[in-house]
Design a protein around this motif. Structure first.
Motif, PDB file in Angstrom:
ATOM      1  N   SER A  12      38.649  46.173  55.247  1.00 25.33           N
ATOM      2  CA  SER A  12      38.736  47.164  54.169  1.00 25.33           C
ATOM      3  C   SER A  12      40.116  47.205  53.517  1.00 25.33           C
ATOM      4  O   SER A  12      40.360  48.050  52.649  1.00 25.33           O
ATOM      5  CB  SER A  12      38.401  48.563  54.702  1.00 25.33           C
ATOM      6  OG  SER A  12      37.049  48.617  55.097  1.00 25.33           O
ATOM      7  N   ASP A  36      38.071  40.957  61.287  1.00 22.53           N
ATOM      8  CA  ASP A  36      36.655  40.571  61.171  1.00 22.53           C
ATOM      9  C   ASP A  36      36.535  39.195  60.539  1.00 22.53           C
ATOM     10  O   ASP A  36      36.892  39.013  59.374  1.00 22.53           O
ATOM     11  CB  ASP A  36      35.913  41.602  60.311  1.00 22.53           C
ATOM     12  CG  ASP A  36      35.709  42.898  61.056  1.00 22.53           C
ATOM     13  OD1 ASP A  36      35.125  42.865  62.143  1.00 22.53           O
ATOM     14  OD2 ASP A  36      36.147  43.944  60.547  1.00 22.53           O
ATOM     15  N   MET A  38      33.980  36.309  59.394  1.00 23.75           N
ATOM     16  CA  MET A  38      32.565  36.120  59.024  1.00 23.75           C
ATOM     17  C   MET A  38      32.376  34.752  58.396  1.00 23.75           C
ATOM     18  O   MET A  38      33.188  34.328  57.564  1.00 23.75           O
ATOM     19  CB  MET A  38      32.155  37.186  58.014  1.00 23.75           C
ATOM     20  CG  MET A  38      32.393  38.584  58.518  1.00 23.75           C
ATOM     21  SD  MET A  38      32.012  39.778  57.243  1.00 23.75           S
ATOM     22  CE  MET A  38      32.212  41.294  58.159  1.00 23.75           C
ATOM     23  N   HIS A  67      37.379  39.830  65.990  1.00 21.25           N
ATOM     24  CA  HIS A  67      35.914  39.947  66.117  1.00 21.25           C
ATOM     25  C   HIS A  67      35.294  38.772  65.376  1.00 21.25           C
ATOM     26  O   HIS A  67      35.253  38.763  64.136  1.00 21.25           O
ATOM     27  CB  HIS A  67      35.504  41.306  65.513  1.00 21.25           C
ATOM     28  CG  HIS A  67      34.042  41.565  65.474  1.00 21.25           C
ATOM     29  ND1 HIS A  67      33.487  42.589  64.740  1.00 21.25           N
ATOM     30  CD2 HIS A  67      32.998  40.954  66.091  1.00 21.25           C
ATOM     31  CE1 HIS A  67      32.183  42.589  64.902  1.00 21.25           C
ATOM     32  NE2 HIS A  67      31.853  41.599  65.710  1.00 21.25           N
ATOM     33  N   GLY A 143      28.473  42.285  59.049  1.00 26.24           N
ATOM     34  CA  GLY A 143      28.521  41.543  57.791  1.00 26.24           C
ATOM     35  C   GLY A 143      29.246  42.285  56.684  1.00 26.24           C
ATOM     36  O   GLY A 143      29.805  41.659  55.800  1.00 26.24           O
ATOM     37  N   GLY A 146      31.605  49.671  55.314  1.00 27.76           N
ATOM     38  CA  GLY A 146      31.053  50.759  54.516  1.00 27.76           C
ATOM     39  C   GLY A 146      29.591  51.093  54.752  1.00 27.76           C
ATOM     40  O   GLY A 146      28.989  51.801  53.946  1.00 27.76           O
ATOM     41  N   ALA A 195      37.479  51.316  62.779  1.00 27.22           N
ATOM     42  CA  ALA A 195      37.089  51.984  61.532  1.00 27.22           C
ATOM     43  C   ALA A 195      37.748  51.263  60.366  1.00 27.22           C
ATOM     44  O   ALA A 195      38.954  50.985  60.385  1.00 27.22           O
ATOM     45  CB  ALA A 195      37.494  53.454  61.554  1.00 27.22           C
ATOM     46  N   SER A 197      36.378  51.590  56.433  1.00 25.17           N
ATOM     47  CA  SER A 197      36.436  52.468  55.262  1.00 25.17           C
ATOM     48  C   SER A 197      37.021  53.832  55.575  1.00 25.17           C
ATOM     49  O   SER A 197      37.744  54.398  54.744  1.00 25.17           O
ATOM     50  CB  SER A 197      35.065  52.593  54.597  1.00 25.17           C
ATOM     51  OG  SER A 197      34.044  52.244  55.437  1.00 25.17           O
TER      52      SER A 197
HETATM   53  C1  DX5 Z   1      31.197  44.816  60.170  1.00 29.05           C
HETATM   54  C2  DX5 Z   1      32.599  44.705  60.762  1.00 29.05           C
HETATM   55  C3  DX5 Z   1      33.274  46.010  60.861  1.00 29.05           C
HETATM   56  C4  DX5 Z   1      33.439  46.731  59.565  1.00 29.05           C
HETATM   57  C5  DX5 Z   1      33.715  48.161  59.817  1.00 29.05           C
HETATM   58  O1  DX5 Z   1      30.578  43.595  60.241  1.00 29.05           O
HETATM   59  O2  DX5 Z   1      32.540  44.137  62.054  1.00 29.05           O
HETATM   60  O3  DX5 Z   1      34.513  45.884  61.564  1.00 29.05           O
HETATM   61  O4  DX5 Z   1      34.423  46.184  58.758  1.00 29.05           O
HETATM   62  O5  DX5 Z   1      33.785  48.812  58.608  1.00 29.05           O
HETATM   63  P1  DX5 Z   1      33.338  50.332  58.441  1.00 29.05           P
HETATM   64  O6  DX5 Z   1      34.201  51.132  59.363  1.00 29.05           O
HETATM   65  O7  DX5 Z   1      33.587  50.573  57.009  1.00 29.05           O
HETATM   66  O8  DX5 Z   1      31.881  50.414  58.831  1.00 29.05           O
END
Ligand code: DX5
Ligand code: ZN
Length: 226
Positions: A12, A36, A38, A67, A143, A146, A195, A197
């Motif tokens: 974020s 994160d 991906m 992650h 993925g 928010g 966290a 967002s």
């Molecule tokens: C989702 C990610 C999360 C995400 C969390 O795939 O692993 O770490 O960015 O974001 P919020 O807190 O906005 O749900």
């Protein structure tokens, strides 16, 4: 009770000034940098890779909690270890040889975590509990930032907490965590709260307040603050 940690998800952050934004959120009180990753294959989105992570590693001394939402994951473990990861978390669903992957992470000298998608039964980690440092319960489908917290995650957190027993394993929750639900999440047994967002909303001037609000409700639920 294991220590409470707030892990801002830098998904974020403002990617046009990623280093500065990560520094700001950590100076505002984040405990671990939640990174994160991906791949557009295991999850329907692409974020960034190990070179970008490495380029911001110097902005803080705080641990990088990485992650990995990628499959296959084994070919990339070295690059993330070399890029400055302290904890490497992989998905139980991402490969057929979870135990081998965890051994590889530990061999690199890193802490090892296993993540469970919302539809995955907690038993997926049962036979690797002696090989890990962290269980990550996804409370949204991975993925995107928010999204809204999936309520059944609370029961799963409690179930995983019971399975962990006295082992030295932290329990992390990721997805839709806010100051409003952090208390329930902590009460269910999670001690690392990711966290995105809820931390980055309102811009840098708000980061400290946003982190404090999440920490405060979690600490109250843990009986560590009145
Ligand atoms: C989702 C990610 C999360 C995400 C969390 O795939 O692993 O770490 O960015 O974001 P919020 O807190 O906005 O749900
Ligand atoms: Zn995450």
């Amino acid at each position: 009770m294991r220590s409470l940690r707030i892990c801002p998800s830098i998904l974020s952050a403002d990617f046009s000034r990623l280093g500065e934004d990560v520094r700001a959120v950590m100076e505002a009180g984040g405990d671990f940098v939640h990174v994160d990753i991906m791949d557009g294959h295991f999850v329907p989105n692409i974020s960034f890779g190990p070179a970008v992570m490495k380029s911001i590693r110097h902005v803080t001394n705080k641990p990088f909690d990485v992650h990995l939402m990628i499959s296959p994951v084994d070919p990339y473990l070295d690059a993330f270890a070399e890029g400055g990861a302290d904890i490497i978390t992989v998905h139980a669903e991402a490969g057929p040889h979870l135990h081998r992957t965890l051994q590889a992470i530990r061999k690199l000298g890193k802490k090892a975590g296993v993540s469970l998608n919302p539809g995955t039964h907690p038993s997926a980690v049962e036979y690797v509990l002696d090989d890990i440092d962290l269980v990550l319960v996804m409370s949204v489908n991975p993925g995107f930032g928010g999204q809204s917290f999936i309520p059944s995650s609370l029961e799963k957190i409690a179930c995983v907490r019971d399975m962990i027993g006295d082992r030295h394993i932290d329990l992390q929750v990721d997805g839709g965590v806010t100051a409003e639900n952090a208390g329930q999440i902590a009460a269910a047994g999670a001690n690392w709260l990711v966290a995105g967002s809820a931390v980055f909303k309102g811009g840098a001037a708000k980061y400290a307040d946003n982190i404090t609000a999440i920490r405060k409700t979690a600490l109250i639920a843990r009986g560590e603050m009145v």
